[in-house]
Design a protein around this motif. Structure first.
Motif, PDB file in Angstrom:
ATOM      1  N   GLY A 165      -7.918  -7.699   1.665  1.00 43.74           N
ATOM      2  CA  GLY A 165      -6.467  -7.767   1.832  1.00 43.74           C
ATOM      3  C   GLY A 165      -5.731  -7.536   0.540  1.00 43.74           C
ATOM      4  N   GLY A 166      -6.215  -8.164  -0.553  1.00 43.46           N
ATOM      5  CA  GLY A 166      -5.591  -7.952  -1.854  1.00 43.46           C
ATOM      6  C   GLY A 166      -5.739  -6.522  -2.341  1.00 43.46           C
ATOM      7  N   LEU A 167      -6.904  -5.929  -2.090  1.00 42.13           N
ATOM      8  CA  LEU A 167      -7.140  -4.552  -2.524  1.00 42.13           C
ATOM      9  C   LEU A 167      -6.230  -3.578  -1.784  1.00 42.13           C
ATOM     10  CD1 LEU A 167      -8.766  -2.637  -4.282  1.00 42.13           C
ATOM     11  CD2 LEU A 167     -10.546  -2.620  -2.509  1.00 42.13           C
ATOM     12  N   ALA A 168      -5.999  -3.820  -0.493  1.00 38.49           N
ATOM     13  CA  ALA A 168      -5.092  -2.960   0.266  1.00 38.49           C
ATOM     14  C   ALA A 168      -3.680  -3.023  -0.303  1.00 38.49           C
ATOM     15  CB  ALA A 168      -5.090  -3.369   1.742  1.00 38.49           C
ATOM     16  N   LEU A 169      -3.228  -4.227  -0.686  1.00 38.87           N
ATOM     17  CA  LEU A 169      -1.909  -4.353  -1.319  1.00 38.87           C
ATOM     18  C   LEU A 169      -1.850  -3.556  -2.609  1.00 38.87           C
ATOM     19  CD1 LEU A 169      -1.226  -8.196  -0.896  1.00 38.87           C
ATOM     20  CD2 LEU A 169      -0.130  -6.337   0.381  1.00 38.87           C
ATOM     21  N   LYS A 170      -2.917  -3.648  -3.416  1.00 38.04           N
ATOM     22  CA  LYS A 170      -2.932  -2.933  -4.691  1.00 38.04           C
ATOM     23  C   LYS A 170      -2.919  -1.428  -4.471  1.00 38.04           C
ATOM     24  CE  LYS A 170      -5.533  -2.254  -8.967  1.00 38.04           C
ATOM     25  NZ  LYS A 170      -6.766  -2.559  -9.736  1.00 38.04           N
ATOM     26  N   ARG A 171      -3.708  -0.931  -3.535  1.00 38.04           N
ATOM     27  CA  ARG A 171      -3.774   0.513  -3.296  1.00 38.04           C
ATOM     28  C   ARG A 171      -2.415   1.048  -2.805  1.00 38.04           C
ATOM     29  NH1 ARG A 171      -9.114   2.526  -2.475  1.00 38.04           N
ATOM     30  NH2 ARG A 171     -10.318   1.750  -4.267  1.00 38.04           N
ATOM     31  N   HIS A 172      -1.767   0.315  -1.918  1.00 41.66           N
ATOM     32  CA  HIS A 172      -0.441   0.754  -1.442  1.00 41.66           C
ATOM     33  C   HIS A 172       0.561   0.807  -2.593  1.00 41.66           C
ATOM     34  CE1 HIS A 172      -0.519   1.553   2.793  1.00 41.66           C
ATOM     35  NE2 HIS A 172      -1.123   0.430   3.085  1.00 41.66           N
ATOM     36  N   TRP A 173       0.520  -0.209  -3.436  1.00 43.74           N
ATOM     37  CA  TRP A 173       1.429  -0.237  -4.586  1.00 43.74           C
ATOM     38  C   TRP A 173       1.163   0.945  -5.513  1.00 43.74           C
ATOM     39  CZ3 TRP A 173       0.271  -0.857  -9.826  1.00 43.74           C
ATOM     40  CH2 TRP A 173       1.363  -1.106 -10.669  1.00 43.74           C
ATOM     41  N   GLN A 174      -0.118   1.221  -5.770  1.00 45.49           N
ATOM     42  CA  GLN A 174      -0.467   2.344  -6.641  1.00 45.49           C
ATOM     43  C   GLN A 174       0.000   3.676  -6.055  1.00 45.49           C
ATOM     44  OE1 GLN A 174      -4.710   1.554  -6.868  1.00 45.49           O
ATOM     45  NE2 GLN A 174      -4.547   1.000  -9.032  1.00 45.49           N
ATOM     46  N   ARG A 186      -1.700  -5.467  10.123  1.00 42.08           N
ATOM     47  CA  ARG A 186      -0.648  -5.329  11.138  1.00 42.08           C
ATOM     48  C   ARG A 186      -0.770  -4.012  11.903  1.00 42.08           C
ATOM     49  NH1 ARG A 186       4.533  -6.985  12.367  1.00 42.08           N
ATOM     50  NH2 ARG A 186       4.366  -8.655  10.823  1.00 42.08           N
ATOM     51  N   ASP A 187      -1.016  -2.929  11.176  1.00 39.76           N
ATOM     52  CA  ASP A 187      -1.151  -1.614  11.799  1.00 39.76           C
ATOM     53  C   ASP A 187      -2.025  -0.752  10.902  1.00 39.76           C
ATOM     54  OD1 ASP A 187       0.611  -0.753   9.712  1.00 39.76           O
ATOM     55  OD2 ASP A 187       2.321  -1.268  10.990  1.00 39.76           O
ATOM     56  N   ALA A 188      -2.382   0.415  11.399  1.00 35.48           N
ATOM     57  CA  ALA A 188      -3.264   1.302  10.642  1.00 35.48           C
ATOM     58  C   ALA A 188      -2.636   1.715   9.318  1.00 35.48           C
ATOM     59  CB  ALA A 188      -3.610   2.526  11.478  1.00 35.48           C
ATOM     60  N   ALA A 189      -1.308   1.799   9.273  1.00 30.25           N
ATOM     61  CA  ALA A 189      -0.640   2.206   8.045  1.00 30.25           C
ATOM     62  C   ALA A 189      -0.786   1.165   6.939  1.00 30.25           C
ATOM     63  CB  ALA A 189       0.844   2.457   8.328  1.00 30.25           C
ATOM     64  N   ALA A 190      -1.043  -0.091   7.318  1.00 30.41           N
ATOM     65  CA  ALA A 190      -1.168  -1.152   6.315  1.00 30.41           C
ATOM     66  C   ALA A 190      -2.502  -1.104   5.580  1.00 30.41           C
ATOM     67  CB  ALA A 190      -0.995  -2.519   6.980  1.00 30.41           C
ATOM     68  N   LEU A 191      -3.466  -0.344   6.121  1.00 34.41           N
ATOM     69  CA  LEU A 191      -4.764  -0.207   5.483  1.00 34.41           C
ATOM     70  C   LEU A 191      -4.893   1.184   4.884  1.00 34.41           C
ATOM     71  CD1 LEU A 191      -7.662  -1.258   4.885  1.00 34.41           C
ATOM     72  CD2 LEU A 191      -8.334  -0.207   7.061  1.00 34.41           C
ATOM     73  N   PRO A 192      -4.966   1.309   3.566  1.00 37.80           N
ATOM     74  CA  PRO A 192      -5.098   2.637   2.962  1.00 37.80           C
ATOM     75  C   PRO A 192      -6.373   3.334   3.431  1.00 37.80           C
ATOM     76  CG  PRO A 192      -4.532   0.983   1.306  1.00 37.80           C
ATOM     77  CD  PRO A 192      -4.869   0.239   2.558  1.00 37.80           C
ATOM     78  N   GLU A 193      -6.253   4.590   3.778  1.00 37.65           N
ATOM     79  CA  GLU A 193      -7.408   5.359   4.237  1.00 37.65           C
ATOM     80  C   GLU A 193      -8.493   5.416   3.169  1.00 37.65           C
ATOM     81  OE1 GLU A 193     -10.047   7.550   6.378  1.00 37.65           O
ATOM     82  OE2 GLU A 193      -8.234   6.544   7.128  1.00 37.65           O
ATOM     83  N   SER A 194      -8.111   5.305   1.909  1.00 38.48           N
ATOM     84  CA  SER A 194      -9.082   5.373   0.823  1.00 38.48           C
ATOM     85  C   SER A 194     -10.068   4.206   0.845  1.00 38.48           C
ATOM     86  CB  SER A 194      -8.363   5.391  -0.528  1.00 38.48           C
ATOM     87  OG  SER A 194      -7.614   4.194  -0.724  1.00 38.48           O
ATOM     88  N   MET A 195      -9.770   3.150   1.609  1.00 35.51           N
ATOM     89  CA  MET A 195     -10.670   2.004   1.679  1.00 35.51           C
ATOM     90  C   MET A 195     -11.710   2.135   2.788  1.00 35.51           C
ATOM     91  SD  MET A 195      -8.047  -1.160   0.877  1.00 35.51           S
ATOM     92  CE  MET A 195      -9.245  -2.404   1.346  1.00 35.51           C
ATOM     93  N   VAL A 196     -11.618   3.186   3.593  1.00 36.63           N
ATOM     94  CA  VAL A 196     -12.578   3.401   4.679  1.00 36.63           C
ATOM     95  C   VAL A 196     -13.565   4.479   4.248  1.00 36.63           C
ATOM     96  CG1 VAL A 196     -12.888   4.008   7.097  1.00 36.63           C
ATOM     97  CG2 VAL A 196     -10.825   2.760   6.380  1.00 36.63           C
TER      98      VAL A 196
END
Length: 469
Positions: free
Chosen positions: A138-147, A296-306
């Protein structure tokens, strides 16, 4: 006359030939000592190896009497049988175990529905080894979106920060260290015993990747008010333009609140909440180790993490920090969902809450203690020693005395800004009955009487908490 030498030689030979018939405690390894830190040169009988490990494990505490841990220590006979039948399944091998993979998918969707995700079909989730791994995702997804956002704006992606309470579980300290994110610690205090959004504007800026809110603080069992924190972030956005999202660490509370506090708005009903983690092996009622995270939705998870990789003949998308991991616990989670249903979970969790409040009320009535929580959020409560009550003993001494009777009831200092406050805490789980609770209360009362009757203070050298959150 019998040849004694011949008889002894024959007896020695038979000992070697019929070793399996010897009583286990005179076999090599039990009657002698095997090396502890190097692998033995020779094989042992399976019974001997079993007995050695079994005997050492006996020296551990009784898991049912461990009132420090949040982790499940009891499951029913059918669950244990299912566990024994499926412990060889590898969760990562979805091509080889497609039904286990399908059940994992069902489980996180069930959990997403419990957490009121707006559209289950558009959300995404996964199982993990525990809530610590889930929190890091969860924290990594927040960081990737911010980046990603900062790059698009042509701005620096150096020095990201995360806002969170000083009372977070240690997994968040690991996340900050491992993924190079600066902590913005919000201190707890007597006036603000949990992170509630007070003066949040002092901690957020353009470099803030998100805010963590805890539903079930490990120190005291209390909920951080997600809706209030979100409202404060709304005010900050209105005045600064900063749109900061929330990750909810629901390691414990996210499997209590949906059943026992259904009207409490802490989950995806709060629009700023983009992800939630929980422990399946805590109040999900499954043996360790199992965690869950839902976005919450697919957009909340960066594709780079899959990741997509070829594994044992098939394309396998994977979303986790670990690779191979047990599949049995996922099946146990699904078993519990089927076995208990919504009403069964409510009854089990409510019984734990009732026992917690029964215990907290009794302990609150004891002369030495002041409650700091009473077990009406998650079934966890804590207390402190009344100021000036005694100079003969501390809560660490009481913890040591209770350990002598088999109970593990930890004492520990509060988070940084309240580090001079010592708490003692009880975690009530399925399996701690009211009857066992009554036995605990009797032992607490008898140990208080012993400590109060001391003629001089308990020795202080070497005392202190060995407990870590």
């Amino acid at each position: 006359m019998t040849d004694r030498k011949h008889t002894n030689a024959r007896h020695t030979t038979n000992i070697g030939a019929n070793l399996t018939l010897n009583p286990v405690f005179v076999r090599p390894g039990e009657s002698t000592e095997l090396p502890k830190f190097t692998i033995p040169d020779q094989m042992s009988l399976p019974e001997t190896a079993y007995q050695i490990v079994h005997d050492e494990a006996m020296l551990d505490g009784n898991a049912r009497l461990n009132l420090a841990t949040f982790v499940s220590t009891w499951m029913d006979d059918e669950a244990r049988r299912l566990y024994a039948e499926t412990y060889d399944k590898n969760m990562i091998d979805k091509d080889e175990y497609p039904q286990t993979a399908a059940i994992e998918d069902r489980c996180w969707r069930i959990i997403a529905d419990l957490w009121n995700v707006p559209d289950v079909e558009n959300s995404i989730g996964t199982s993990t080894i525990g809530s610590s791994e889930a929190a890091m995702l969860g924290g990594l997804a927040l960081k990737r979106h911010w980046q990603t956002r900062r790059k698009a704006e042509g701005k620096s992606i150096e020095k990201p920060n995360l806002v969170l309470s000083t009372a977070v579980q240690v997994c968040w300290e690991k996340f900050l260290n491992y993924f190079e994110v600066e902590p913005r610690w919000v201190p707890v205090s007597e006036e603000h015993f949990v992170f509630d959004g007070h003066e949040l504007e002092k901690y957020v800026d353009d470099y803030t990747i998100g805010v963590v809110a805890i539903v079930g603080v490990t120190y005291n069992g209390l909920y951080e008010p997600v809706k209030e924190i979100s409202a404060k972030l709304d005010e900050i956005q209105a005045s600064t333009g900063l749109d900061i999202k929330i990750h909810v660490d629901g390691a414990s509370g996210a499997m209590i609140a949906p059943f026992c506090q259904p009207d409490l708005e802490w989950d995806f009903r709060v629009p700023r909440v983009v992800s939630i983690n929980t422990s399946g092996h805590k109040y999900g009622l499954v043996y360790p180790g199992l965690g869950w995270i839902v976005w919450r939705d697919a957009a909340a998870l960066p594709e780079s993490m899959v990741f997509h990789c070829s594994y044992l003949g098939g394309d396998m998308p994977t979303l986790a920090l670990n690779f191979s991991r047990p599949g049995a616990q996922v099946l146990l989670q699904y078993y519990n969902f089927l076995r208990l249903g919504r009403e069964g979970y409510r009854q089990v969790q409510q019984e734990s809450l009732d026992v917690a409040q029964y215990l907290s009320a009794a302990i609150g009535d004891m002369g030495p203690f002041d409650l700091v929580s009473k077990g009406d959020t998650i079934p966890v409560f804590a207390w402190k020693l009344k100021p000036g009550y005694t100079d003969k003993w501390t809560l660490y001494d009481l913890s040591d005395r209770l350990r002598m009777k088999g109970w593990l009831v930890p004492a520990y200092p509060m988070a940084d800004d309240l580090a001079d406050m010592t708490l003692q805490r009880i975690v009530v789980r399925a399996g701690l009955s009211r009857d066992l609770g009554a036995a605990l209360l009797r032992d607490i009362e008898s140990e208080i009487a012993f400590l109060d009757n001391l003629e001089s203070p308990m020795p202080r050298e070497g005392t202190g908490s060995h407990f870590h959150h």
